[in-house]
Write a protein that holds these residues in place. Structure first.
Motif, PDB file in Angstrom:
ATOM      1  N   ALA A 270       9.414   0.822   4.603  1.00  0.00           N
ATOM      2  CA  ALA A 270       8.487   1.112   3.505  1.00  0.00           C
ATOM      3  C   ALA A 270       8.242   2.615   3.391  1.00  0.00           C
ATOM      4  CB  ALA A 270       7.172   0.367   3.714  1.00  0.00           C
ATOM      5  N   TRP A 271       8.036   3.299   4.531  1.00  0.00           N
ATOM      6  CA  TRP A 271       7.825   4.754   4.496  1.00  0.00           C
ATOM      7  C   TRP A 271       9.042   5.455   3.913  1.00  0.00           C
ATOM      8  CZ3 TRP A 271       6.731   4.577  10.438  1.00  0.00           C
ATOM      9  CH2 TRP A 271       5.519   3.890  10.665  1.00  0.00           C
ATOM     10  N   GLU A 272      10.214   5.051   4.367  1.00  0.00           N
ATOM     11  CA  GLU A 272      11.442   5.699   3.901  1.00  0.00           C
ATOM     12  C   GLU A 272      11.654   5.465   2.410  1.00  0.00           C
ATOM     13  OE1 GLU A 272      14.005   5.555   8.078  1.00  0.00           O
ATOM     14  OE2 GLU A 272      14.192   3.920   6.633  1.00  0.00           O
ATOM     15  N   THR A 273      11.309   4.269   1.943  1.00  0.00           N
ATOM     16  CA  THR A 273      11.428   3.982   0.513  1.00  0.00           C
ATOM     17  C   THR A 273      10.504   4.880  -0.292  1.00  0.00           C
ATOM     18  OG1 THR A 273      11.995   1.666   0.946  1.00  0.00           O
ATOM     19  CG2 THR A 273      11.202   2.198  -1.261  1.00  0.00           C
ATOM     20  N   ALA A 274       9.255   5.009   0.145  1.00  0.00           N
ATOM     21  CA  ALA A 274       8.290   5.853  -0.563  1.00  0.00           C
ATOM     22  C   ALA A 274       8.723   7.315  -0.549  1.00  0.00           C
ATOM     23  CB  ALA A 274       6.907   5.697   0.065  1.00  0.00           C
ATOM     24  N   LEU A 275       9.227   7.778   0.586  1.00  0.00           N
ATOM     25  CA  LEU A 275       9.680   9.164   0.680  1.00  0.00           C
ATOM     26  C   LEU A 275      10.879   9.421  -0.229  1.00  0.00           C
ATOM     27  CD1 LEU A 275       9.355   9.773   4.539  1.00  0.00           C
ATOM     28  CD2 LEU A 275       7.992  10.855   2.731  1.00  0.00           C
ATOM     29  N   SER A 276      11.782   8.459  -0.300  1.00  0.00           N
ATOM     30  CA  SER A 276      12.971   8.624  -1.146  1.00  0.00           C
ATOM     31  C   SER A 276      12.605   8.692  -2.626  1.00  0.00           C
ATOM     32  CB  SER A 276      13.951   7.469  -0.913  1.00  0.00           C
ATOM     33  OG  SER A 276      13.454   6.250  -1.454  1.00  0.00           O
ATOM     34  N   ARG A 277      11.443   8.132  -2.985  1.00  0.00           N
ATOM     35  CA  ARG A 277      10.977   8.163  -4.376  1.00  0.00           C
ATOM     36  C   ARG A 277      10.157   9.422  -4.674  1.00  0.00           C
ATOM     37  NH1 ARG A 277      10.231   2.469  -5.396  1.00  0.00           N
ATOM     38  NH2 ARG A 277      12.161   1.490  -4.626  1.00  0.00           N
ATOM     39  N   GLY A 278       9.881  10.211  -3.650  1.00  0.00           N
ATOM     40  CA  GLY A 278       9.082  11.405  -3.850  1.00  0.00           C
ATOM     41  C   GLY A 278       7.610  11.122  -4.050  1.00  0.00           C
ATOM     42  N   LEU A 279       7.120   9.988  -3.538  1.00  0.00           N
ATOM     43  CA  LEU A 279       5.719   9.618  -3.725  1.00  0.00           C
ATOM     44  C   LEU A 279       4.810  10.438  -2.819  1.00  0.00           C
ATOM     45  CD1 LEU A 279       6.022   5.705  -3.817  1.00  0.00           C
ATOM     46  CD2 LEU A 279       6.012   7.313  -5.741  1.00  0.00           C
ATOM     47  N   ASP A 280       3.679  10.843  -3.347  1.00  0.00           N
ATOM     48  CA  ASP A 280       2.697  11.560  -2.540  1.00  0.00           C
ATOM     49  C   ASP A 280       1.890  10.597  -1.681  1.00  0.00           C
ATOM     50  OD1 ASP A 280       3.330  14.131  -3.467  1.00  0.00           O
ATOM     51  OD2 ASP A 280       2.099  13.845  -5.255  1.00  0.00           O
ATOM     52  N   TYR A 281       1.661   9.376  -2.197  1.00  0.00           N
ATOM     53  CA  TYR A 281       0.918   8.346  -1.468  1.00  0.00           C
ATOM     54  C   TYR A 281       1.529   6.984  -1.750  1.00  0.00           C
ATOM     55  CZ  TYR A 281      -2.912  11.578  -0.414  1.00  0.00           C
ATOM     56  OH  TYR A 281      -3.659  12.618   0.071  1.00  0.00           O
ATOM     57  N   ALA A 282       1.344   6.076  -0.805  1.00  0.00           N
ATOM     58  CA  ALA A 282       1.747   4.683  -1.001  1.00  0.00           C
ATOM     59  C   ALA A 282       0.754   3.791  -0.280  1.00  0.00           C
ATOM     60  CB  ALA A 282       3.154   4.443  -0.459  1.00  0.00           C
ATOM     61  N   ALA A 283       0.509   2.624  -0.850  1.00  0.00           N
ATOM     62  CA  ALA A 283      -0.312   1.609  -0.193  1.00  0.00           C
ATOM     63  C   ALA A 283       0.631   0.547   0.359  1.00  0.00           C
ATOM     64  CB  ALA A 283      -1.294   0.988  -1.174  1.00  0.00           C
ATOM     65  N   ILE A 284       0.473   0.233   1.622  1.00  0.00           N
ATOM     66  CA  ILE A 284       1.388  -0.687   2.295  1.00  0.00           C
ATOM     67  C   ILE A 284       0.597  -1.872   2.840  1.00  0.00           C
ATOM     68  CG2 ILE A 284       3.033  -0.937   4.197  1.00  0.00           C
ATOM     69  CD1 ILE A 284       3.663   2.065   3.810  1.00  0.00           C
ATOM     70  N   PHE A 285       1.105  -3.076   2.557  1.00  0.00           N
ATOM     71  CA  PHE A 285       0.436  -4.306   2.979  1.00  0.00           C
ATOM     72  C   PHE A 285       1.429  -5.250   3.646  1.00  0.00           C
ATOM     73  CE2 PHE A 285      -2.169  -2.774  -0.538  1.00  0.00           C
ATOM     74  CZ  PHE A 285      -3.460  -2.941  -0.047  1.00  0.00           C
ATOM     75  N   GLU A 286       0.906  -6.055   4.561  1.00  0.00           N
ATOM     76  CA  GLU A 286       1.657  -7.194   5.100  1.00  0.00           C
ATOM     77  C   GLU A 286       1.276  -8.434   4.307  1.00  0.00           C
ATOM     78  OE1 GLU A 286       0.919  -7.166   9.334  1.00  0.00           O
ATOM     79  OE2 GLU A 286       2.001  -5.271   9.598  1.00  0.00           O
ATOM     80  N   ASP A 287       2.001  -9.520   4.511  1.00  0.00           N
ATOM     81  CA  ASP A 287       1.880 -10.658   3.588  1.00  0.00           C
ATOM     82  C   ASP A 287       0.967 -11.780   4.074  1.00  0.00           C
ATOM     83  OD1 ASP A 287       3.377 -11.808   5.588  1.00  0.00           O
ATOM     84  OD2 ASP A 287       5.131 -12.251   4.341  1.00  0.00           O
ATOM     85  N   ASP A 288       0.049 -11.473   4.999  1.00  0.00           N
ATOM     86  CA  ASP A 288      -0.877 -12.507   5.482  1.00  0.00           C
ATOM     87  C   ASP A 288      -2.327 -12.072   5.307  1.00  0.00           C
ATOM     88  OD1 ASP A 288      -0.765 -10.492   7.359  1.00  0.00           O
ATOM     89  OD2 ASP A 288      -0.770 -11.817   9.099  1.00  0.00           O
ATOM     90  N   ILE A 289      -2.598 -11.358   4.209  1.00  0.00           N
ATOM     91  CA  ILE A 289      -3.900 -10.725   4.034  1.00  0.00           C
ATOM     92  C   ILE A 289      -4.756 -11.425   2.973  1.00  0.00           C
ATOM     93  CG2 ILE A 289      -3.076  -8.445   4.727  1.00  0.00           C
ATOM     94  CD1 ILE A 289      -3.119  -7.755   1.657  1.00  0.00           C
ATOM     95  N   HIS A 290      -6.052 -11.112   3.050  1.00  0.00           N
ATOM     96  CA  HIS A 290      -7.005 -11.412   1.990  1.00  0.00           C
ATOM     97  C   HIS A 290      -7.490 -10.080   1.439  1.00  0.00           C
ATOM     98  CE1 HIS A 290      -7.648 -15.742   3.129  1.00  0.00           C
ATOM     99  NE2 HIS A 290      -7.197 -15.269   4.278  1.00  0.00           N
ATOM    100  N   LEU A 291      -7.779 -10.040   0.138  1.00  0.00           N
ATOM    101  CA  LEU A 291      -8.321  -8.841  -0.492  1.00  0.00           C
ATOM    102  C   LEU A 291      -9.758  -9.083  -0.932  1.00  0.00           C
ATOM    103  CD1 LEU A 291      -5.403  -7.598  -2.801  1.00  0.00           C
ATOM    104  CD2 LEU A 291      -6.141  -6.611  -0.623  1.00  0.00           C
TER     105      LEU A 291
END
Length: 277
Positions: free
Chosen positions: A74-95
């Motif tokens: 996920a970090w590498e994907t965000a960096l390759s896109r030139g993003l300044d920030y990214a929000a990263i989540f796992e798939d067992d969460i509640h919001l």
């Protein structure tokens, strides 16, 4: 705010649920294909994992390694896109009900120079600043995170932090949440970290009961204590001793700083709640 969701290809039920969870709050995400621990051979693991530092340590489990590599992807994907920030989540969460509002407007409240924003709670005591910035007239405050608060199921990360995390991940030294949010590890000390209080994210396993909303989603790192045998190949006794001493010094300095801030009334120890309503 670009959102990435880490999800195993075999966990389509989780992916479907998370689509509903995010969609209900007007959010979209990009799926990151998680690394399947079962696909990793022992030879591969030995090549990418740092051997345990001391006789009291343990090696990472295969599933912890898969989890770490997934976050790294996920970090590498965000960096390759030139993003300044990214929000990263796992798939067992509640919001929390207002998570969508906060995430959609994150650019308006992110502090200048912030590197890590912990969105979740692990229901463990942690040290945070006593006062904090009120976020968009909600009950949430953004407080400085002063000590370890493990878990990596929901966080915002800056480009600078992603670069440092990637650099610290070859080889993999510890479980991924230790590296991101472990105050004893070198990455955390060099970053500006914050905690949302109350948290807007929690893993299902930390919901108290079915009556409180727990769904019984099984964590993918339950094999935490079933690690491979500890070895010290390639690490001299002197090197292990120096690493251990460095860790002790970092912990001592941080404890001293926290104690001083508490004495001045500028820090507190608390268990961060999850914002249900």
């Amino acid at each position: 705010m670009d959102i990435f969701l880490i999800n195993l290809a075999s966990s389509q039920d989780r992916l479907s649920r998370m689509r509903d969870v995010f969609s209900a709050q007007g959010l979209s995400f990009e799926r990151i294909d998680a690394v399947d621990a079962a696909s990793l051979s022992e030879d591969v693991i030995r090549d990418i994992v740092l051997p345990a530092v001391s006789k009291h340590a343990r090696n990472l489990t295969p599933t912890e390694i898969g989890c770490y590599l997934s976050h790294k992807k996920a970090w590498e994907t965000a960096l390759s896109r030139g993003l300044d920030y990214a929000a990263i989540f796992e798939d067992d969460i509640h919001l929390a009900p207002d998570a969508g509002e906060l995430l959609s407007a994150a650019a308006d409240w992110l502090p200048e120079g912030a590197d890590l924003i912990k969105l979740e709670t692990l229901a463990m005591p942690t040290h945070v600043s006593r006062d904090g910035k009120v976020l968009m007239a909600t009950p949430h405050r953004l407080k400085k995170l002063l000590s370890s608060h493990y878990g990596a199921a929901g966080y915002i990360v800056s480009r600078r932090a992603m670069e440092r995390l990637c650099a610290a991940s070859d080889p993999l030294p510890l479980p991924v949440d230790d590296v991101i949010f472990g105050a004893h590890y070198r990455v955390f000390g060099g970053l500006r970290a914050y905690q949302i209080d109350p948290a807007i994210c929690v893993q299902d396993q930390y919901i108290e009961s079915p009556e409180a909303g727990r769904l019984g989603i099984v964590s993918t790192i339950r094999d935490r204590h079933a690690s491979l045998p500890v070895t010290h190949a390639g690490r001299s006794l002197i090197k292990r001793g120096l690493d251990g001493l460095s860790t002790k010094l970092i912990r001592r300095r941080r404890k001293t700083r926290i104690a001083l801030l508490q004495a001045l009334g500028r820090a507190e120890q608390k268990t961060i709640p999850f914002a249900r309503d």
